[in-house]
Structure formats: C-alpha cells, structure tokens
Design a protein around this motif. Sequence first.
Motif, PDB file in Angstrom:
ATOM      1  N   ASP A   1      -0.498  -6.213   7.817  1.00 52.23           N
ATOM      2  CA  ASP A   1      -0.044  -6.633   6.489  1.00 52.23           C
ATOM      3  C   ASP A   1      -0.517  -5.665   5.408  1.00 52.23           C
ATOM      4  O   ASP A   1       0.246  -5.302   4.514  1.00 52.23           O
ATOM      5  N   GLU A   2      -1.773  -5.225   5.500  1.00 48.13           N
ATOM      6  CA  GLU A   2      -2.321  -4.298   4.509  1.00 48.13           C
ATOM      7  C   GLU A   2      -1.586  -2.962   4.537  1.00 48.13           C
ATOM      8  O   GLU A   2      -1.297  -2.381   3.489  1.00 48.13           O
ATOM      9  N   ILE A   3      -1.270  -2.482   5.732  1.00 45.09           N
ATOM     10  CA  ILE A   3      -0.564  -1.209   5.847  1.00 45.09           C
ATOM     11  C   ILE A   3       0.854  -1.333   5.285  1.00 45.09           C
ATOM     12  O   ILE A   3       1.340  -0.433   4.588  1.00 45.09           O
ATOM     13  N   ILE A   4       1.528  -2.445   5.571  1.00 44.58           N
ATOM     14  CA  ILE A   4       2.876  -2.665   5.043  1.00 44.58           C
ATOM     15  C   ILE A   4       2.853  -2.683   3.519  1.00 44.58           C
ATOM     16  O   ILE A   4       3.695  -2.075   2.859  1.00 44.58           O
ATOM     17  N   ILE A   5       1.865  -3.356   2.949  1.00 43.22           N
ATOM     18  CA  ILE A   5       1.745  -3.429   1.493  1.00 43.22           C
ATOM     19  C   ILE A   5       1.507  -2.037   0.904  1.00 43.22           C
ATOM     20  O   ILE A   5       2.144  -1.650  -0.079  1.00 43.22           O
ATOM     21  N   GLU A   6       0.600  -1.269   1.511  1.00 46.70           N
ATOM     22  CA  GLU A   6       0.319   0.082   1.015  1.00 46.70           C
ATOM     23  C   GLU A   6       1.553   0.976   1.108  1.00 46.70           C
ATOM     24  O   GLU A   6       1.825   1.765   0.205  1.00 46.70           O
ATOM     25  N   LEU A   7       2.308   0.840   2.187  1.00 45.56           N
ATOM     26  CA  LEU A   7       3.502   1.657   2.360  1.00 45.56           C
ATOM     27  C   LEU A   7       4.567   1.313   1.321  1.00 45.56           C
ATOM     28  O   LEU A   7       5.208   2.202   0.764  1.00 45.56           O
ATOM     29  N   THR A   8       4.740   0.042   1.037  1.00 48.83           N
ATOM     30  CA  THR A   8       5.768  -0.352   0.081  1.00 48.83           C
ATOM     31  C   THR A   8       5.355  -0.064  -1.356  1.00 48.83           C
ATOM     32  O   THR A   8       6.215   0.123  -2.216  1.00 48.83           O
ATOM     33  N   LYS A   9       4.056  -0.007  -1.641  1.00 51.19           N
ATOM     34  CA  LYS A   9       3.583   0.268  -2.990  1.00 51.19           C
ATOM     35  C   LYS A   9       3.430   1.765  -3.269  1.00 51.19           C
ATOM     36  O   LYS A   9       3.254   2.159  -4.419  1.00 51.19           O
ATOM     37  N   ALA A  10       3.521   2.586  -2.231  1.00 49.94           N
ATOM     38  CA  ALA A  10       3.307   4.029  -2.389  1.00 49.94           C
ATOM     39  C   ALA A  10       4.376   4.643  -3.280  1.00 49.94           C
ATOM     40  O   ALA A  10       5.551   4.272  -3.221  1.00 49.94           O
ATOM     41  N   LYS A  11       3.949   5.578  -4.103  1.00 46.60           N
ATOM     42  CA  LYS A  11       4.878   6.283  -4.983  1.00 46.60           C
ATOM     43  C   LYS A  11       5.799   7.170  -4.163  1.00 46.60           C
ATOM     44  O   LYS A  11       5.400   7.745  -3.150  1.00 46.60           O
TER      45      LYS A  11
ATOM     46  N   ASP B   1      14.238   8.274   5.743  1.00 46.42           N
ATOM     47  CA  ASP B   1      14.508   7.764   7.091  1.00 46.42           C
ATOM     48  C   ASP B   1      13.216   7.511   7.861  1.00 46.42           C
ATOM     49  O   ASP B   1      13.085   6.496   8.553  1.00 46.42           O
ATOM     50  N   GLU B   2      12.262   8.420   7.744  1.00 46.34           N
ATOM     51  CA  GLU B   2      10.972   8.232   8.422  1.00 46.34           C
ATOM     52  C   GLU B   2      10.242   7.017   7.873  1.00 46.34           C
ATOM     53  O   GLU B   2       9.636   6.250   8.630  1.00 46.34           O
ATOM     54  N   ARG B   3      10.333   6.816   6.560  1.00 52.14           N
ATOM     55  CA  ARG B   3       9.695   5.655   5.922  1.00 52.14           C
ATOM     56  C   ARG B   3      10.301   4.358   6.456  1.00 52.14           C
ATOM     57  O   ARG B   3       9.596   3.411   6.762  1.00 52.14           O
ATOM     58  N   ARG B   4      11.624   4.332   6.603  1.00 53.58           N
ATOM     59  CA  ARG B   4      12.305   3.151   7.115  1.00 53.58           C
ATOM     60  C   ARG B   4      11.905   2.875   8.558  1.00 53.58           C
ATOM     61  O   ARG B   4      11.632   1.734   8.936  1.00 53.58           O
ATOM     62  N   ILE B   5      11.813   3.921   9.375  1.00 53.79           N
ATOM     63  CA  ILE B   5      11.424   3.762  10.779  1.00 53.79           C
ATOM     64  C   ILE B   5      10.004   3.222  10.881  1.00 53.79           C
ATOM     65  O   ILE B   5       9.713   2.317  11.688  1.00 53.79           O
ATOM     66  N   ILE B   6       9.097   3.764  10.069  1.00 55.03           N
ATOM     67  CA  ILE B   6       7.712   3.297  10.081  1.00 55.03           C
ATOM     68  C   ILE B   6       7.634   1.837   9.671  1.00 55.03           C
ATOM     69  O   ILE B   6       6.948   1.027  10.311  1.00 55.03           O
ATOM     70  N   LEU B   7       8.347   1.470   8.621  1.00 60.64           N
ATOM     71  CA  LEU B   7       8.337   0.091   8.143  1.00 60.64           C
ATOM     72  C   LEU B   7       8.923  -0.859   9.187  1.00 60.64           C
ATOM     73  O   LEU B   7       8.352  -1.926   9.453  1.00 60.64           O
ATOM     74  N   ASP B   8      10.025  -0.478   9.820  1.00 55.65           N
ATOM     75  CA  ASP B   8      10.612  -1.305  10.881  1.00 55.65           C
ATOM     76  C   ASP B   8       9.640  -1.486  12.043  1.00 55.65           C
ATOM     77  O   ASP B   8       9.517  -2.576  12.609  1.00 55.65           O
ATOM     78  N   SER B   9       8.933  -0.424  12.405  1.00 57.72           N
ATOM     79  CA  SER B   9       7.962  -0.493  13.497  1.00 57.72           C
ATOM     80  C   SER B   9       6.799  -1.416  13.152  1.00 57.72           C
ATOM     81  O   SER B   9       6.342  -2.189  13.991  1.00 57.72           O
ATOM     82  N   LEU B  10       6.313  -1.316  11.917  1.00 55.06           N
ATOM     83  CA  LEU B  10       5.216  -2.180  11.494  1.00 55.06           C
ATOM     84  C   LEU B  10       5.633  -3.645  11.482  1.00 55.06           C
ATOM     85  O   LEU B  10       4.864  -4.522  11.886  1.00 55.06           O
ATOM     86  N   ILE B  11       6.845  -3.926  11.041  1.00 56.41           N
ATOM     87  CA  ILE B  11       7.337  -5.300  11.032  1.00 56.41           C
ATOM     88  C   ILE B  11       7.473  -5.814  12.466  1.00 56.41           C
ATOM     89  O   ILE B  11       7.120  -6.957  12.765  1.00 56.41           O
TER      90      ILE B  11
END
Length: 57
Positions: A38-48, A11-21
């Motif tokens: 853009d770089e932060i969004i890419i790093e967040l989506t690629k994170a294990k 849930d926290e990951r989704r909130i962070i991603l929505d905020s960045l978008i």
Amino acid sequence: MKKYHLYITADERRIILDSLIGMKNELIRTGHYTDAVDEIIIELTKAKIKRVRIKEV
C-alpha cells in the motif's frame, strides 16, 4: 534516508502499478498484511511526473 530517482515511461509506470495491485490482491487472498505494498502504491501515485529529453546519438 537516502533517496533515489527513477525515470520511467508512462507504460512502465502502468505495468508497475498493475503488478503492485496484483501483488496486493494475492496478499489479501492469502490473508497477509498489505501495508508495505500500500505504501509503495501511494508513493508511486503521488510521485511527480517530469518530462525528460533524451538525446539520441
């Protein structure tokens, strides 16, 4: 470069991603560059995704 590990829930990951978008959309609307966001969004989506067990005391 020093690396940090951040453990967040789905849930926290989704909130962070929505905020960045939302931030990226605001930057586009005002005519600013979005490279950093853009770089932060890419790093967040690629994170294990790692399952961590938390002991309750």
